[in-house]
Structures are given as structure tokens and as C-alpha cells.
Design a protein around this motif. Structure first.
Motif, PDB file in Angstrom:
ATOM      1  N   ILE A 187       0.870  -1.183   0.000  1.00 18.98           N
ATOM      2  CA  ILE A 187       0.000   0.000   0.000  1.00 18.98           C
ATOM      3  C   ILE A 187       0.904   1.228   0.000  1.00 18.98           C
ATOM      4  O   ILE A 187       1.776   1.367   0.875  1.00 18.98           O
TER       5      ILE A 187
ATOM      6  N   ALA B 284       1.652   4.727   0.973  1.00 20.24           N
ATOM      7  CA  ALA B 284       1.122   5.543   2.077  1.00 20.24           C
ATOM      8  C   ALA B 284       1.856   6.883   2.141  1.00 20.24           C
ATOM      9  O   ALA B 284       2.895   6.996   2.790  1.00 20.24           O
TER      10      ALA B 284
ATOM     11  N   GLN C 255       3.736   0.195   2.487  1.00 24.28           N
ATOM     12  CA  GLN C 255       3.365  -0.787   3.501  1.00 24.28           C
ATOM     13  C   GLN C 255       3.417  -2.161   2.840  1.00 24.28           C
ATOM     14  O   GLN C 255       2.510  -2.530   2.088  1.00 24.28           O
TER      15      GLN C 255
ATOM     16  N   ASP D 186     -11.919  -1.801   8.460  1.00 23.85           N
ATOM     17  CA  ASP D 186     -11.377  -0.606   7.821  1.00 23.85           C
ATOM     18  C   ASP D 186     -11.436   0.597   8.773  1.00 23.85           C
ATOM     19  O   ASP D 186     -12.486   1.218   8.949  1.00 23.85           O
TER      20      ASP D 186
ATOM     21  N   ARG E  14     -10.209   3.432   8.372  1.00 25.75           N
ATOM     22  CA  ARG E  14     -10.248   4.739   7.697  1.00 25.75           C
ATOM     23  C   ARG E  14     -11.593   5.422   7.878  1.00 25.75           C
ATOM     24  O   ARG E  14     -11.678   6.636   7.846  1.00 25.75           O
TER      25      ARG E  14
ATOM     26  N   THR F  83      -5.510   7.231   8.896  1.00 26.69           N
ATOM     27  CA  THR F  83      -4.877   7.007   7.609  1.00 26.69           C
ATOM     28  C   THR F  83      -4.166   5.650   7.649  1.00 26.69           C
ATOM     29  O   THR F  83      -4.339   4.894   8.601  1.00 26.69           O
ATOM     30  N   ASP F  84      -3.354   5.334   6.636  1.00 28.61           N
ATOM     31  CA  ASP F  84      -2.775   3.982   6.589  1.00 28.61           C
ATOM     32  C   ASP F  84      -1.700   3.731   7.662  1.00 28.61           C
ATOM     33  O   ASP F  84      -1.417   2.588   7.984  1.00 28.61           O
TER      34      ASP F  84
ATOM     35  N   HIS G 288      -2.097  -0.231   8.183  1.00 30.30           N
ATOM     36  CA  HIS G 288      -2.934  -0.908   7.189  1.00 30.30           C
ATOM     37  C   HIS G 288      -2.065  -1.791   6.288  1.00 30.30           C
ATOM     38  O   HIS G 288      -1.005  -1.359   5.847  1.00 30.30           O
TER      39      HIS G 288
ATOM     40  N   TRP H 201      -5.566  -4.688   9.364  1.00 27.46           N
ATOM     41  CA  TRP H 201      -4.869  -3.621  10.075  1.00 27.46           C
ATOM     42  C   TRP H 201      -4.164  -4.243  11.270  1.00 27.46           C
ATOM     43  O   TRP H 201      -4.672  -5.183  11.885  1.00 27.46           O
TER      44      TRP H 201
END
Ligand SMILES: Cc1cc2nc3c(=O)[nH]c(=O)nc-3n(C[C@H](O)[C@H](O)[C@H](O)COP(=O)(O)OP(=O)(O)OC[C@H]3O[C@@H](n4cnc5c(N)ncnc54)[C@H](O)[C@@H]3O)c2cc1C
Length: 405
Positions: A74, A76, A109, A201, A203, A208-209, A224, A232
């Protein structure tokens, strides 16, 4: 020395050992990697480290690894700093301010397990790298001409390999470091960290991530990860006297998560582990032809995601020195490796991760407020934010190491 032993012996196919072999191969140097895990169980390891900072992404890109990792991770660009008690976002840092400093103004990530899976596939495909899976390294000897490594395969059959140098990338329990009688200086925190992996999730609650959440009683980190399963990771501190089994009971973990974010519904917990955190740096990174890199040279708290990253930086720094030695430069370059990377391990990685933990768990309300005001000021001023992110994304530490002669 014969032509066949003109290679580097690498103990451990972790991220550091594999990146070292790939970078050496790029410089035309052969290597042999010993990995105790076999192909059949190599991917059974816990995911572990996962935040890859800008400076490290440039290195992955240099060996062709980044393009394999990006689809599995991911991107980020942001990270958050929260005050848990007040439920308040204190600071949002945006890596976009690093756009003139790096091709990668973000963190990726992507967990260690994916990194080693991809890097191992690349190493196996490289004719300059010999990978001995299911082979446990047990010891070595060195003299003025080279090194001899001793290993055993799963059936107990003994093996040896000859090389010009041996690099210990076998993690914190390094046999090489112990055989060299090198002190692993530092300390171990009495408390353990509880890691709970949750398919939920966060978010939708403004996170944030990547999130650091300060609290005088129960700080957290929240990260995340790409699936499957999409999940997560939530870190919690524990007390030294708490029973490890009780901590990882499903009801206890659910209660902790509800304390963190009361949803009223059970969380889908997909994994957990409890780990002890050490802050240690080897007193020497090299003795003769034996060299330490990555966790065998330094271990630290994962708060800030610096352990794996600084290990990869060791690998690249060392590969550069070894290639130059192969091309006729003096072996004293290995002392320069030690001066540069040990300095970074002590002054950056260790100092910063100790500060990160202190910042998260600060109990004095006045000091907490002062720290939070300072973070807010840094995040809101692009010049200060750039300085802050140059440090946290480890670009500054790579530049500083290069200035050490
Ligand atoms: C829960 C957790 C979360 C973490 N999160 C982060 C993070 O977000 N960011 C970060 O930067 N760091 C993080 N870290 C730290 C990170 O995982 C390590 O710094 C990193 O994996 C070190 O890489 P390495 O290659 O030096 O050693 P390792 O990853 O430990 O690999 C060593 C390899 O050597 C092999 N080996 C060991 N002994 C032998 C032997 N005798 N013979 C043959 N093979 C052997 C092992 O099987 C293994 O494959 C985290 C660590 C933990 C525990």
C-alpha cells in the motif's frame, strides 16, 4: 584461494541477506546464501516488519525489487499522530514535501514476508547467487586467505563452503556474532508489545494507513496492510507481569480493541503475536573477514519502522564496499562500513526509536502538551515538515553516513 571460493558467504535469506546478494550480483560478485528454512516452510514465517521508507524504496528500485513489491503493498503518503484520550488528530505529515528529495515521496506498507518471497525468487534466478535452502549454518573459521563456513542440511548431512568474506544476516541470534565474541550492547524492555491483526477498515474513523497514537496508559500503533486478507495491525503495550496466554485470549483482545475503538460489535481478529523489544547494537560490526549486517548487528523497537530499513541500508553500504574491494581497493573500506553504519545504528535508529516510544507513552500532561504542540507546528510548516520527514524516512541517515570518512 582458488577461483571457486572467490565469493561472499551470506548467512540468512532474510531481507538483508537477500538484498545483499542481489546488490553484490549487480556488481558482478558471486555469493552463497545459507537459509535454515526449507522451500516448503519458508513462507510460514510471521509477516513482521512492513513499513518501507523512501530511502529503502530507492534501494529496492536499484536492484529491480521495488516493481515486484509495489503491487503487493500500500502506497502511504500520509502518516498521522493522534492523542487517544482526546480522540484528536494532532498532526498529519504528508510525504509530498519530499518530492524534490526522492522519487518515492511515500512509505510502502509491504510486509517482510512478501519482501523475502519476491527477493528469494530473484536470487534463485540469478546465476551469480547460490541459495542453499534448508541448510543450517553452524559455525565458521577464518584465516588470512578466506573463510570456511560449516552447515548441515535437514537430514544432518554436513556441508562446507569457502569464501573470501562471510556476512552474518541471520538475525538477532547471530551465531557469527557469538563466535566472534562481540558484545550485543544495550537493553531489553521489560514490557512486551501485543500485536493484533484485524480485518476492519479504520479509515472510516478518520485514520490514515499509518497512525501513531499517544496515550499515557495505552499507546498504540495502527497500520494498514494489503490482503488477502485486507487487515490492520494494532499494537498495544502490556505490563511485564501480565500472563502471555491471558493477553492473547480472544475475549481479552476483543476487550482491548473495544477500549480502543468501541464499535459494539466483535472485531474480526485474523492474527496476533506478543513480542519482546530489544534495543541493542553490536560493539563491532566486523572482525577480520566476518561482518555483521541487519538484525545481527542491531535490533530496536519497531516504533518508527526502522529495523528492517536500516538493515537494508547496511546491505547496500556493505555491497558497495565489497565491490570496490573486489576491484582492488583496500580492505580498510570494511572499517568504513563499520564507522558509517554503527554510527547510524546508535545515533539514528536506536536514539530515534527510544524517543518514539517515550513520546507515545509520555505521562506528564505538560510535557505531552508541549510535544503535541511541537508536532503540530512541524506538520503545519512545510519547511519543518520536510526536515521531520527527511529524518523519519531515513533519507537523512543515508546522507549522514555518506559524509563519514
Ligand atoms: C513484530 C515485528 C514487527 C516489526 N516491524 C518492523 C517495521 O515495521 N519496520 C521495520 O523496519 N522493522 C520492523 N521489524 C524488524 C524487522 O523484522 C527486522 O529488523 C528485519 O526482519 C531484519 O532482517 P534481517 O534480514 O537482518 O534478519 P531476519 O529477518 O531475522 O532474517 C534472518 C534469516 O536468517 C535465517 N537464519 C537464522 N539463523 C540461521 C542459521 N543458523 N542458519 C541459516 N539460516 C539462519 C532465518 O531463518 C531468517 O530467514 C519488526 C520486527 C518484529 C518482530
Amino acid at each position: 584461494m582458488t577461483a571457486s571460493d572467490d565469493r561472499v558467504l551470506i548467512v540468512g535469506a532474510g531481507p538483508v541477506g537477500l538484498c545483499l546478494a542481489l546488490k553484490l550480483a549487480q556488481g558482478g560478485i558471486k555469493s552463497t546464501i545459507f537459509e535454515q528454512l526449507a522451500d516448503e516452510n519458508f513462507l510460514d514465517q510471521v509477516p513482521r516488519a512492513g513499513t518501507n521508507h523512501a530511502a529503502t524504496l530507492e534501494m529496492y528500485d536499484d536492484i529491480g525489487l521495488y516493481q515486484r513489491l509495489e503491487p503487493r503493498g500500500i502506497i502511504a503518503p500520509l502518516f498521522h499522530y493522534w492523542d487517544r484520550a482526546k480522540g484528536e488528530l494532532i498532526a498529519e505529515f504528508d510525504h509530498a514535501v519530499l518530492k524534490d528529495d526522492t522519487r518515492f515521496p511515500f512509505a510502502l506498507q509491504c510486509e517482510r514476508i512478501k519482501i523475502v518471497e519476491e527477493a528469494l525468487a530473484m536470487a534463485k534466478a540469478n546465476p551469480l547467487i547460490e541459495v542453499r535452502m534448508g541448510t543450517e549454518f553452524v559455525g565458521f573459521a577464518q584465516d588470512a586467505n578466506g573463510v570456511t563456513a560449516h552447515a548441515a542440511n535437514a537430514t544432518g548431512e554436513k556441508q562446507t563452503a569457502l569464501g573470501r568474506y562471510i556476512v552474518s544476516c541471520e538475525g538477532a541470534r547471530s551465531i557469527v556474532r557469538k563466535e566472534l565474541d562481540i558484545e550485543f550492547e544495550g537493553f531489553t524492555y521489560a514490557d512486551r508489545t501485543l500485536n493484533i491483526e484485524v480485518a476492519y477498515d479504520f479509515r472510516r474513523h478518520g485514520y490514515t494507513d499509518r497512525n501513531y497514537i499517544s496515550d499515557p496508559e495505552e499507546w498504540s500503533n495502527l497500520f494498514h496492510w494489503k490482503g488477502p486478507p485486507e487487515r490492520w495491525r494494532v499494537h498495544f503495550p502490556t505490563k511485564p507481569e501480565e500472563d502471555p496466554e491471558a493477553l492473547t485470549q480472544m475475549e481479552a483482545m476483543q476487550a482491548r480493541l473495544q477500549g480502543f475503538l468501541p464499535t459494539g460489535k466483535p472485531f474480526d481478529i485474523v492474527g496476533c503475536n506478543l513480542y519482546t523489544v530489544h534495543q541493542r547494537v553490536a560493539e563491532k560490526f566486523r572482525k577480520g573477514r566476518a561482518i555483521l549486517a541487519g538484525d545481527s548487528a542491531h535490533v530496536n523497537s519497531p516504533i518508527g519502522g526502522m529495523g528492517l530499513n536500516s538493515g537494508i541500508h547496511d546491505a547496500f553500504n556493505l555491497a558497495d564496499k565489497l565491490v570496490r574491494i573486489w576491484h582492488g581497493e583496500d580492505e580498510s573500506l570494511l572499517d568504513l562500513y563499520e564507522r558509517q553504519r554503527r554510527h547510524i545504528a546508535v545515533q539514528h535508529t536506536q536514539a530515534q526509536t527510544i524517543r518514539n516510544k517515550k513520546l507515545l507513552m509520555e505521562k506528564d500532561p505538560a510535557v505531552r502538551q508541549k510535544n503535541h504542540d511541537e508536532l503540530k507546528r512541524q506538520a503545519e510548516d512545510p519547511k519543518l515538515a520536510r526536515q521531520f520527514l527527511l529524518r523519519t524516512s531515513l533519507i537523512e541517515s543515508v546522507r549522514e553516513a555518506a559524509r563519514i570518512t
